[in-house]
Motif scaffolding. Sequence first.
Motif, PDB file in Angstrom:
ATOM      1  N   HIS A   1      77.321  86.902  69.027  1.00  0.00           N
ATOM      2  CA  HIS A   1      76.415  87.671  69.877  1.00  0.00           C
ATOM      3  C   HIS A   1      76.544  89.321  69.555  1.00  0.00           C
ATOM      4  O   HIS A   1      75.299  89.794  69.452  1.00  0.00           O
ATOM      5  CB  HIS A   1      77.011  87.603  71.358  1.00  0.00           C
ATOM      6  CG  HIS A   1      76.846  86.307  72.017  1.00  0.00           C
ATOM      7  ND1 HIS A   1      77.434  85.620  73.107  1.00  0.00           N
ATOM      8  CD2 HIS A   1      76.306  84.925  71.392  1.00  0.00           C
ATOM      9  CE1 HIS A   1      77.253  84.480  73.329  1.00  0.00           C
ATOM     10  NE2 HIS A   1      76.665  84.002  72.311  1.00  0.00           N
ATOM     11  N   HIS A   2      77.675  89.826  69.421  1.00  0.00           N
ATOM     12  CA  HIS A   2      77.850  91.128  68.934  1.00  0.00           C
ATOM     13  C   HIS A   2      76.943  91.252  67.818  1.00  0.00           C
ATOM     14  O   HIS A   2      76.303  92.440  67.524  1.00  0.00           O
ATOM     15  CB  HIS A   2      79.199  91.669  68.963  1.00  0.00           C
ATOM     16  CG  HIS A   2      79.869  91.839  70.319  1.00  0.00           C
ATOM     17  ND1 HIS A   2      79.684  93.179  70.783  1.00  0.00           N
ATOM     18  CD2 HIS A   2      80.433  90.990  70.949  1.00  0.00           C
ATOM     19  CE1 HIS A   2      80.358  93.355  71.867  1.00  0.00           C
ATOM     20  NE2 HIS A   2      80.781  91.817  72.145  1.00  0.00           N
ATOM     21  N   ALA A   3      77.214  90.373  66.553  1.00  0.00           N
ATOM     22  CA  ALA A   3      76.736  90.739  65.291  1.00  0.00           C
ATOM     23  C   ALA A   3      74.979  90.471  65.395  1.00  0.00           C
ATOM     24  O   ALA A   3      74.345  91.515  64.710  1.00  0.00           O
ATOM     25  CB  ALA A   3      76.972  89.359  64.450  1.00  0.00           C
ATOM     26  N   LEU A   4      74.545  89.764  66.364  1.00  0.00           N
ATOM     27  CA  LEU A   4      73.010  89.842  66.675  1.00  0.00           C
ATOM     28  C   LEU A   4      72.540  91.022  67.047  1.00  0.00           C
ATOM     29  O   LEU A   4      71.489  91.752  66.676  1.00  0.00           O
ATOM     30  CB  LEU A   4      72.605  88.749  67.348  1.00  0.00           C
ATOM     31  CG  LEU A   4      71.008  88.577  67.526  1.00  0.00           C
ATOM     32  CD1 LEU A   4      70.253  88.286  66.487  1.00  0.00           C
ATOM     33  CD2 LEU A   4      70.860  87.207  68.669  1.00  0.00           C
TER      34      LEU A   4
ATOM     35  N   ALA B   1      66.862  81.814  69.792  1.00  0.00           N
ATOM     36  CA  ALA B   1      66.705  80.958  70.486  1.00  0.00           C
ATOM     37  C   ALA B   1      67.537  79.865  70.764  1.00  0.00           C
ATOM     38  O   ALA B   1      67.860  79.316  71.978  1.00  0.00           O
ATOM     39  CB  ALA B   1      65.443  79.912  69.970  1.00  0.00           C
ATOM     40  N   GLN B   2      68.579  79.359  69.772  1.00  0.00           N
ATOM     41  CA  GLN B   2      69.857  78.775  69.926  1.00  0.00           C
ATOM     42  C   GLN B   2      70.875  79.406  71.191  1.00  0.00           C
ATOM     43  O   GLN B   2      71.103  78.676  71.947  1.00  0.00           O
ATOM     44  CB  GLN B   2      70.578  78.893  68.584  1.00  0.00           C
ATOM     45  CG  GLN B   2      70.351  77.842  67.520  1.00  0.00           C
ATOM     46  CD  GLN B   2      71.079  77.923  66.466  1.00  0.00           C
ATOM     47  OE1 GLN B   2      71.323  78.762  65.547  1.00  0.00           O
ATOM     48  NE2 GLN B   2      71.716  76.911  66.297  1.00  0.00           N
ATOM     49  N   ILE B   3      70.990  80.822  71.028  1.00  0.00           N
ATOM     50  CA  ILE B   3      71.807  81.306  71.976  1.00  0.00           C
ATOM     51  C   ILE B   3      71.315  81.363  73.219  1.00  0.00           C
ATOM     52  O   ILE B   3      71.899  81.084  74.496  1.00  0.00           O
ATOM     53  CB  ILE B   3      72.233  82.897  71.668  1.00  0.00           C
ATOM     54  CG1 ILE B   3      72.903  82.732  70.242  1.00  0.00           C
ATOM     55  CG2 ILE B   3      72.888  83.441  72.763  1.00  0.00           C
ATOM     56  CD1 ILE B   3      73.053  84.289  69.841  1.00  0.00           C
ATOM     57  N   ILE B   4      70.104  81.790  73.572  1.00  0.00           N
ATOM     58  CA  ILE B   4      69.314  81.421  74.838  1.00  0.00           C
ATOM     59  C   ILE B   4      69.410  80.003  75.455  1.00  0.00           C
ATOM     60  O   ILE B   4      69.696  79.638  76.538  1.00  0.00           O
ATOM     61  CB  ILE B   4      67.693  81.685  74.668  1.00  0.00           C
ATOM     62  CG1 ILE B   4      67.708  83.339  74.497  1.00  0.00           C
ATOM     63  CG2 ILE B   4      66.936  81.260  75.904  1.00  0.00           C
ATOM     64  CD1 ILE B   4      66.361  83.902  73.965  1.00  0.00           C
ATOM     65  N   ALA B   5      69.133  79.158  74.356  1.00  0.00           N
ATOM     66  CA  ALA B   5      69.334  77.610  74.717  1.00  0.00           C
ATOM     67  C   ALA B   5      70.515  77.290  75.252  1.00  0.00           C
ATOM     68  O   ALA B   5      70.627  76.201  76.054  1.00  0.00           O
ATOM     69  CB  ALA B   5      68.581  76.571  73.697  1.00  0.00           C
ATOM     70  N   SER B   6      71.430  77.785  74.715  1.00  0.00           N
ATOM     71  CA  SER B   6      72.748  77.361  74.999  1.00  0.00           C
ATOM     72  C   SER B   6      73.511  77.695  76.457  1.00  0.00           C
ATOM     73  O   SER B   6      73.968  76.960  76.982  1.00  0.00           O
ATOM     74  CB  SER B   6      73.924  77.873  74.057  1.00  0.00           C
ATOM     75  OG  SER B   6      74.010  79.455  74.116  1.00  0.00           O
ATOM     76  N   GLY B   7      72.704  78.574  76.887  1.00  0.00           N
ATOM     77  CA  GLY B   7      72.765  78.595  78.402  1.00  0.00           C
ATOM     78  C   GLY B   7      72.027  78.114  79.299  1.00  0.00           C
ATOM     79  O   GLY B   7      71.996  78.164  80.521  1.00  0.00           O
TER      80      GLY B   7
ATOM     81  N   PRO C   1      73.265  82.813  81.123  1.00  0.00           N
ATOM     82  CA  PRO C   1      74.576  82.855  81.609  1.00  0.00           C
ATOM     83  C   PRO C   1      75.038  84.362  81.919  1.00  0.00           C
ATOM     84  O   PRO C   1      74.863  85.292  80.811  1.00  0.00           O
ATOM     85  CB  PRO C   1      75.334  82.381  80.713  1.00  0.00           C
ATOM     86  CG  PRO C   1      74.666  82.405  79.392  1.00  0.00           C
ATOM     87  CD  PRO C   1      73.289  82.321  79.882  1.00  0.00           C
ATOM     88  N   ILE C   2      75.448  84.695  83.148  1.00  0.00           N
ATOM     89  CA  ILE C   2      76.106  85.950  83.244  1.00  0.00           C
ATOM     90  C   ILE C   2      77.391  85.930  82.601  1.00  0.00           C
ATOM     91  O   ILE C   2      78.327  85.176  82.989  1.00  0.00           O
ATOM     92  CB  ILE C   2      76.256  86.109  84.811  1.00  0.00           C
ATOM     93  CG1 ILE C   2      74.935  86.012  85.867  1.00  0.00           C
ATOM     94  CG2 ILE C   2      77.066  87.424  85.272  1.00  0.00           C
ATOM     95  CD1 ILE C   2      75.034  86.092  87.214  1.00  0.00           C
ATOM     96  N   GLY C   3      77.822  87.115  81.983  1.00  0.00           N
ATOM     97  CA  GLY C   3      78.944  87.305  81.065  1.00  0.00           C
ATOM     98  C   GLY C   3      78.440  87.328  79.695  1.00  0.00           C
ATOM     99  O   GLY C   3      79.655  88.046  78.974  1.00  0.00           O
ATOM    100  N   ASN C   4      77.562  86.943  78.986  1.00  0.00           N
ATOM    101  CA  ASN C   4      77.115  87.127  77.681  1.00  0.00           C
ATOM    102  C   ASN C   4      76.730  88.380  77.496  1.00  0.00           C
ATOM    103  O   ASN C   4      75.920  89.260  78.136  1.00  0.00           O
ATOM    104  CB  ASN C   4      76.106  86.213  77.137  1.00  0.00           C
ATOM    105  CG  ASN C   4      76.643  84.864  76.898  1.00  0.00           C
ATOM    106  OD1 ASN C   4      78.040  84.551  76.937  1.00  0.00           O
ATOM    107  ND2 ASN C   4      75.755  83.756  76.574  1.00  0.00           N
ATOM    108  N   LEU C   5      77.087  89.177  76.353  1.00  0.00           N
ATOM    109  CA  LEU C   5      76.506  90.515  75.984  1.00  0.00           C
ATOM    110  C   LEU C   5      75.057  90.401  75.692  1.00  0.00           C
ATOM    111  O   LEU C   5      74.215  91.070  76.056  1.00  0.00           O
ATOM    112  CB  LEU C   5      77.044  91.021  74.836  1.00  0.00           C
ATOM    113  CG  LEU C   5      76.505  92.432  73.837  1.00  0.00           C
ATOM    114  CD1 LEU C   5      76.867  93.455  74.759  1.00  0.00           C
ATOM    115  CD2 LEU C   5      77.027  92.253  72.487  1.00  0.00           C
TER     116      LEU C   5
END
Length: 357
Positions: free
Chosen positions: A86-89, A166-172, A200-204
Amino acid sequence: MKTYRNLYPQVYDFENLYLAYRAARRAKRGRAEVMRFEQRVEDQLFRLQEELRDQTYQPGGYRHFYIYEPKKRKISAAPFRDRVVHHALVNIIEHLFERKFIHDSYACRVGKGTHRALDRCTQFVRQYRFVLQCDVAKFFPTIDHAILLGILGRTIADPQALQLCAQIIASGAGVLDSERELFWFPGDDLFAPLRPQGLPIGNLTSQFWANVYLNELDQFVKRELKCRAYLRYADDFLLFHDDKATLQGWRAELRAFAAERLRLHLHDTKCQVFPTGSGVPFLGFRHFAAYRRLKRPSVVRFRRRLRGLQRAYADGRVSLEKVGESIQSWCAHAAHGNTYRLRNQILRQTIFRSVRG
């Protein structure tokens, strides 16, 4: 509108991953999963780099817990290696959107923050007679994935970088279903509320994408409504004007825009127009032209926290140094209002005693 390509190789560049790892571990070095990652940090980062480069990376599952201040919220914590991604992106794409944001958006931005938002609010209270106060009902649980990806795609023209988003968004998807209310918007069929939604509340990334999503609303307020006095912190926002009828008209237009363009529902009872002279509640304070008062719920929560610290100190679960840090942090925040007497009264009434041998 300018778009950006060749972003993805920058995301999995080893130096960027290392910087992301250092940012992700900040204030978390004592946690078990962070310590396990640190034991073989180079191997872990090279493995992440390989997965990202080959596009075999898959986000892991979330760990869920609740916080109760200022209200009950479900926090979803991603595995540490995912937080590194997440931070890298965000390291690579944040500045592309930051330049698009308006000046008076204050949440989760470098050089902004709560206290600058408080000062800006007081400035507008002194200048205008009326305010329209709004917030979004169940904001994080109802962020629409397709709309968010569409907004991101107008700037990010790199298919691989967009796929990682899209992957990170879908993971939530689904992690906040228990917090969500079902809303139908114009043109919806019966199954429309089942569209993939929620961050999700908590992700950067969630904090960053919330600003990207609501920047559409910010631009509408500034460009279409041409409101000169507007500020937003997360999903709470204020519009100021000297004419009450103008604000009432803007409220209707905001409801329509939020529903039709963003599939968001503005609170039915919390979107109100009222005189600034009666005090404007915002970010835990009530703002008047000449002073700023801390709202009662904030005081009640701090008194409750103090009692918890007293018990923890008595049982030996927290040091006096940690107690002092917590109290100083709250006092520094409360000092942004006219709270000198209140702070002294609370602290004079609070005694810490240890009952250990």
